[in-house]
Design a protein around this motif. Structure first.
Motif, PDB file in Angstrom:
ATOM      1  N   LEU A 177       1.101  -1.138  -0.044  1.00 48.09           N
ATOM      2  CA  LEU A 177      -0.187  -0.285   0.092  1.00 48.09           C
ATOM      3  C   LEU A 177       1.017   1.283  -0.315  1.00 48.09           C
ATOM      4  CD1 LEU A 177      -2.684   1.875   0.276  1.00 48.09           C
ATOM      5  CD2 LEU A 177      -2.193   1.087   2.869  1.00 48.09           C
ATOM      6  N   THR A 178       1.590   0.923   0.472  1.00 49.37           N
ATOM      7  CA  THR A 178       2.701   2.685   0.566  1.00 49.37           C
ATOM      8  C   THR A 178       3.441   2.386  -0.422  1.00 49.37           C
ATOM      9  OG1 THR A 178       2.539   1.867   3.376  1.00 49.37           O
ATOM     10  CG2 THR A 178       4.814   3.644   1.844  1.00 49.37           C
ATOM     11  N   ARG A 179       3.660   1.928  -1.358  1.00 50.82           N
ATOM     12  CA  ARG A 179       4.661   1.709  -2.499  1.00 50.82           C
ATOM     13  C   ARG A 179       3.452   2.229  -3.534  1.00 50.82           C
ATOM     14  NH1 ARG A 179       9.470  -2.967  -2.288  1.00 50.82           N
ATOM     15  NH2 ARG A 179      10.039  -2.316  -0.485  1.00 50.82           N
ATOM     16  N   ILE A 180       2.602   1.411  -3.753  1.00 49.01           N
ATOM     17  CA  ILE A 180       1.787   1.959  -4.263  1.00 49.01           C
ATOM     18  C   ILE A 180       1.090   4.018  -4.461  1.00 49.01           C
ATOM     19  CG2 ILE A 180      -1.221   1.664  -4.943  1.00 49.01           C
ATOM     20  CD1 ILE A 180      -0.598  -1.073  -4.387  1.00 49.01           C
ATOM     21  N   VAL A 191      -6.323  -2.100   1.170  1.00 46.15           N
ATOM     22  CA  VAL A 191      -5.867  -2.904   0.214  1.00 46.15           C
ATOM     23  C   VAL A 191      -5.750  -4.102   0.977  1.00 46.15           C
ATOM     24  CG1 VAL A 191      -3.763  -2.095   2.256  1.00 46.15           C
ATOM     25  CG2 VAL A 191      -2.948  -3.526   0.207  1.00 46.15           C
ATOM     26  N   ARG A 192      -6.484  -3.997   2.672  1.00 42.01           N
ATOM     27  CA  ARG A 192      -7.260  -5.344   3.132  1.00 42.01           C
ATOM     28  C   ARG A 192      -8.095  -6.026   2.719  1.00 42.01           C
ATOM     29  NH1 ARG A 192      -8.276  -1.557   7.179  1.00 42.01           N
ATOM     30  NH2 ARG A 192     -10.612  -1.654   6.905  1.00 42.01           N
ATOM     31  N   GLU A 193      -9.090  -4.818   1.586  1.00 45.99           N
ATOM     32  CA  GLU A 193     -10.389  -5.930   1.354  1.00 45.99           C
ATOM     33  C   GLU A 193      -9.735  -6.734   0.300  1.00 45.99           C
ATOM     34  OE1 GLU A 193     -13.608  -3.094   1.157  1.00 45.99           O
ATOM     35  OE2 GLU A 193     -13.243  -3.399   4.385  1.00 45.99           O
ATOM     36  N   ALA A 194      -8.463  -5.464  -0.779  1.00 50.60           N
ATOM     37  CA  ALA A 194      -8.328  -6.021  -1.965  1.00 50.60           C
ATOM     38  C   ALA A 194      -7.677  -7.666  -2.190  1.00 50.60           C
ATOM     39  CB  ALA A 194      -6.988  -5.220  -2.445  1.00 50.60           C
ATOM     40  N   GLY A 229       1.027   9.117  -5.713  1.00 54.44           N
ATOM     41  CA  GLY A 229       0.974  10.189  -5.930  1.00 54.44           C
ATOM     42  C   GLY A 229      -0.312  10.166  -5.132  1.00 54.44           C
ATOM     43  N   VAL A 230      -1.258   9.363  -4.308  1.00 53.92           N
ATOM     44  CA  VAL A 230      -2.466   9.057  -3.990  1.00 53.92           C
ATOM     45  C   VAL A 230      -2.529   8.718  -2.585  1.00 53.92           C
ATOM     46  CG1 VAL A 230      -3.606   8.658  -6.292  1.00 53.92           C
ATOM     47  CG2 VAL A 230      -2.554   6.798  -4.628  1.00 53.92           C
ATOM     48  N   THR A 231      -3.538   8.607  -1.928  1.00 57.50           N
ATOM     49  CA  THR A 231      -3.973   8.631  -0.808  1.00 57.50           C
ATOM     50  C   THR A 231      -4.670   6.773  -0.363  1.00 57.50           C
ATOM     51  OG1 THR A 231      -2.942  10.222   0.263  1.00 57.50           O
ATOM     52  CG2 THR A 231      -4.778   8.768   1.661  1.00 57.50           C
ATOM     53  N   LEU A 232      -4.723   6.336  -0.801  1.00 54.82           N
ATOM     54  CA  LEU A 232      -5.546   5.116  -0.994  1.00 54.82           C
ATOM     55  C   LEU A 232      -6.061   4.891   0.807  1.00 54.82           C
ATOM     56  CD1 LEU A 232      -4.323   2.936  -2.806  1.00 54.82           C
ATOM     57  CD2 LEU A 232      -5.890   4.146  -3.187  1.00 54.82           C
ATOM     58  N   PRO A 233      -7.690   3.976   1.261  1.00 49.88           N
ATOM     59  CA  PRO A 233      -7.634   3.721   2.424  1.00 49.88           C
ATOM     60  C   PRO A 233      -7.397   2.113   3.249  1.00 49.88           C
ATOM     61  CG  PRO A 233      -9.770   4.353   0.856  1.00 49.88           C
ATOM     62  CD  PRO A 233      -8.623   4.673   0.352  1.00 49.88           C
ATOM     63  N   ASP A 234      -7.133   2.837   4.523  1.00 47.27           N
ATOM     64  CA  ASP A 234      -6.529   0.457   4.901  1.00 47.27           C
ATOM     65  C   ASP A 234      -7.881   0.004   3.800  1.00 47.27           C
ATOM     66  OD1 ASP A 234      -4.589   2.745   5.336  1.00 47.27           O
ATOM     67  OD2 ASP A 234      -5.221   2.643   7.847  1.00 47.27           O
ATOM     68  N   ALA A 236      -9.028   0.867  -6.870  1.00 46.19           N
ATOM     69  CA  ALA A 236      -9.135   1.355  -5.537  1.00 46.19           C
ATOM     70  C   ALA A 236      -7.610   3.120  -5.992  1.00 46.19           C
ATOM     71  CB  ALA A 236      -8.196   1.023  -4.729  1.00 46.19           C
ATOM     72  N   VAL A 237      -7.042   2.808  -6.941  1.00 47.82           N
ATOM     73  CA  VAL A 237      -6.138   3.780  -7.835  1.00 47.82           C
ATOM     74  C   VAL A 237      -6.864   4.800  -8.311  1.00 47.82           C
ATOM     75  CG1 VAL A 237      -4.362   4.210  -8.904  1.00 47.82           C
ATOM     76  CG2 VAL A 237      -3.618   3.102  -7.085  1.00 47.82           C
ATOM     77  N   LEU A 238      -7.381   4.310  -9.407  1.00 45.69           N
ATOM     78  CA  LEU A 238      -8.477   4.882  -9.777  1.00 45.69           C
ATOM     79  C   LEU A 238      -9.520   5.645  -9.523  1.00 45.69           C
ATOM     80  CD1 LEU A 238      -8.003   1.966 -13.749  1.00 45.69           C
ATOM     81  CD2 LEU A 238      -7.137   3.957 -13.397  1.00 45.69           C
ATOM     82  N   ARG A 239     -10.018   5.192  -9.099  1.00 51.92           N
ATOM     83  CA  ARG A 239     -10.908   5.575  -7.624  1.00 51.92           C
ATOM     84  C   ARG A 239      -9.707   6.800  -7.144  1.00 51.92           C
ATOM     85  NH1 ARG A 239     -13.026   0.836  -6.360  1.00 51.92           N
ATOM     86  NH2 ARG A 239     -12.118   1.021  -4.815  1.00 51.92           N
ATOM     87  N   ALA A 240      -9.284   7.182  -6.615  1.00 53.00           N
ATOM     88  CA  ALA A 240      -8.383   7.679  -5.778  1.00 53.00           C
ATOM     89  C   ALA A 240      -8.180   9.082  -6.704  1.00 53.00           C
ATOM     90  CB  ALA A 240      -6.566   7.203  -5.276  1.00 53.00           C
ATOM     91  N   LEU A 241      -7.131   9.168  -8.072  1.00 57.19           N
ATOM     92  CA  LEU A 241      -6.670   9.539  -9.057  1.00 57.19           C
ATOM     93  C   LEU A 241      -8.154  10.090  -9.858  1.00 57.19           C
ATOM     94  CD1 LEU A 241      -4.573   7.535 -10.780  1.00 57.19           C
ATOM     95  CD2 LEU A 241      -3.976   9.615  -9.779  1.00 57.19           C
ATOM     96  N   ALA A 242      -9.073   9.764  -9.931  1.00 57.28           N
ATOM     97  CA  ALA A 242     -10.637  10.372 -10.443  1.00 57.28           C
ATOM     98  C   ALA A 242     -11.096  11.290  -8.955  1.00 57.28           C
ATOM     99  CB  ALA A 242     -11.715   8.743 -10.792  1.00 57.28           C
TER     100      ALA A 242
END
Length: 153
Positions: free
Chosen positions: A57-60, A73-76, A65-70, A85-91
């Motif tokens: 998660l930290t590396r992603i 990665v826990r549920e993925a 350059g995004v912040t993902l909810p914990d 999740a990355v696409l949602r954060a970017l959008a």
């Protein structure tokens, strides 16, 4: 463990970049050889437990350059779920942490005690700060909703 960034150019599509990040991480752990697929199971196929997922998660977050909810990665279960999740954060425009210049930071403005040269380890530094700057805010922990929680010694 290395923390080198993925060497895939930023212009590469998100799914390809993310799979490259996952592949590099799994290889670094000495895991499976060969490329991970979008449908690979993170735990069963790639051998990633909870601690490895946190590092991933930290590396992603760093690589994209995004912040993902914990929970992301826990549920993925697969790299494809991480791509989504990355696409949602970017959008949503959630493009990372807010950093302040040192002069604006409450940590820098607090007038910390000068650390003597005899302090040579992190444990000694933590002990010194606890004794001399115990009430001073050392950092703020941000929740998923960006609500800060001050951390002191």
């Amino acid at each position: 463990m290395s923390t080198a960034r993925s060497e895939v150019p930023a212009t590469t599509p998100v799914p390809t970049r993310l799979l490259s990040t996952v592949d590099a991480f799994v290889a670094e752990l000495g895991g499976r050889r060969g490329a991970a697929g979008a449908g690979s199971d993170l735990e069963r196929d790639l051998g990633l437990g909870s601690l490895e997922r946190i590092e991933l998660l930290t590396r992603i977050e760093r690589d994209f350059g995004v912040t993902l909810p914990d929970a992301a990665v826990r549920e993925a279960r697969t790299p494809e779920a991480l791509v989504q999740a990355v696409l949602r954060a970017l959008a949503s425009g959630d493009t990372g942490f807010e950093f302040r210049a040192a002069a604006e930071s409450p940590v820098a403005a607090g007038g910390a005690a000068v650390v003597p040269s005899s302090v040579s380890t992190l444990v000694e530094l933590a002990r010194f700060r606890a004794e001399h700057d115990g009430d001073r805010v050392q950092m703020s922990l941000l929740a998923d909703d960006l609500t800060p929680t001050p951390i002191t010694y």
